[in-house]
Design an enzyme around this catalytic site. Structure first.
Site, mmCIF file in Angstrom:
data_model
loop_
_atom_site.group_PDB
_atom_site.id
_atom_site.type_symbol
_atom_site.label_atom_id
_atom_site.label_comp_id
_atom_site.label_asym_id
_atom_site.label_seq_id
_atom_site.Cartn_x
_atom_site.Cartn_y
_atom_site.Cartn_z
ATOM 1 N N GLU A 79 0.852 -1.192 0.000
ATOM 2 C CA GLU A 79 0.000 0.000 0.000
ATOM 3 C C GLU A 79 0.888 1.243 0.000
ATOM 4 O O GLU A 79 1.823 1.324 0.799
ATOM 5 C CB GLU A 79 -0.876 0.020 1.261
ATOM 6 N N CYS A 142 -6.887 -2.447 8.926
ATOM 7 C CA CYS A 142 -5.537 -2.431 8.335
ATOM 8 C C CYS A 142 -5.070 -1.006 8.086
ATOM 9 O O CYS A 142 -3.940 -0.642 8.438
ATOM 10 C CB CYS A 142 -5.509 -3.226 7.025
ATOM 11 N N HIS A 166 -0.938 -5.790 1.682
ATOM 12 C CA HIS A 166 -2.134 -6.641 1.716
ATOM 13 C C HIS A 166 -1.898 -7.939 0.933
ATOM 14 O O HIS A 166 -1.226 -7.940 -0.105
ATOM 15 C CB HIS A 166 -3.334 -5.896 1.113
HETATM 16 N N1 PCA Z 1 -7.627 -7.192 6.841
HETATM 17 C C1 PCA Z 1 -8.547 -6.153 7.262
HETATM 18 C C2 PCA Z 1 -8.342 -6.032 8.749
HETATM 19 C C3 PCA Z 1 -7.497 -7.180 9.161
HETATM 20 C C4 PCA Z 1 -7.043 -7.805 7.911
HETATM 21 O O1 PCA Z 1 -6.247 -8.737 7.820
HETATM 22 C C5 PCA Z 1 -8.386 -4.850 6.487
HETATM 23 O O2 PCA Z 1 -7.984 -4.893 5.313
HETATM 24 O O3 PCA Z 1 -8.649 -3.789 7.031
#
Ligand code: PCA
Length: 205
Positions: A79, A142, A166
């Site tokens: 990100e 996240c 991610h």
């Molecule tokens: N993904 C979620 C919260 C925890 C995770 O592993 C997110 O993308 O916010």
């Protein structure tokens, strides 16, 4: 020795596993001469950042790499930005929902990640792992953790490179969701290790 603090999340949203948490158990103790210090975070707006910020203060790592699940994506996606907003229809694991809520009203609208994203993508591509930069981590837990960490590091003047990555669903998660992409844990491990090697090469102990 350089220290990279690496975080993952517990399962949420009815899933039995979170690829980011599962990956923590599979990553080696060191990558390219840097020690990996692993931290599993709860999927909770209230608890996650407190735990992480305390660990940053105590450990003073040379870099921070945060991992999480982005179900529906087919690639590993670093990100590039974290925004000053909590906004999701989803409730966290503590049952909390936040709609259009600033994280820190006095803080900047966003922070750019400070990891070497281009080098990380190049390293992952070089070993054949599907990857791409993402311009939005959403506005759930996240992004929350990512924003809190970048804000804390900036406010304290720590100068620690930090950012969020991610991960797709694991194959067993995508099984009951026709048409949803997934990635085997072994490929995620290969990709994240390659990205960590790029991070390790960019920091100085
Ligand atoms: N993904 C979620 C919260 C925890 C995770 O592993 C997110 O993308 O916010």
């Amino acid at each position: 020795m350089k220290i990279i603090l690496i975080t993952g999340f517990e399962p949420f949203g009815g899933e039995r596993v979170n690829p980011s948490g599962a990956l923590l158990d599979h990553l080696p103790e060191t990558v390219a001469g840097a020690a990996l210090c692993k931290l599993l975070l709860p999927v909770s707006y209230r608890k996650s950042a407190d735990l992480l910020l305390e660990r940053i203060d105590v450990l003073q790592p040379n870099a921070l790499v945060m991992l999480g699940q982005a179900g529906g994506r087919g690639k590993i996606t670093p990100e590039c930005i974290a925004i000053n907003l909590n906004h999701s229809e989803s409730v966290d694991n503590a049952g909390e929902q936040r709609i259009n809520a600033r994280i820190h009203p006095e803080a900047p609208a966003a922070y750019f990640a400070t990891l070497p994203i281009d080098a990380m993508l190049q390293a992952m591509r070089a070993c054949g792992v599907p990857c791409a930069m993402s311009v939005s981590a959403g506005a759930f837990v996240c992004n929350h953790v990512s924003f809190e960490a970048l804000h804390h590091i900036s406010s304290k003047g720590y100068g620690i490179p930090a950012g969020f990555i991610h991960l797709p669903y694991l194959p067993e998660q995508a099984e009951e969701k026709p048409g949803t992409p997934a990635m085997p844990l072994s490929m995620m491990e290969q990709g994240v290790c390659a990205a960590l090697t790029a991070v390790a090469a960019s920091i100085h102990a």
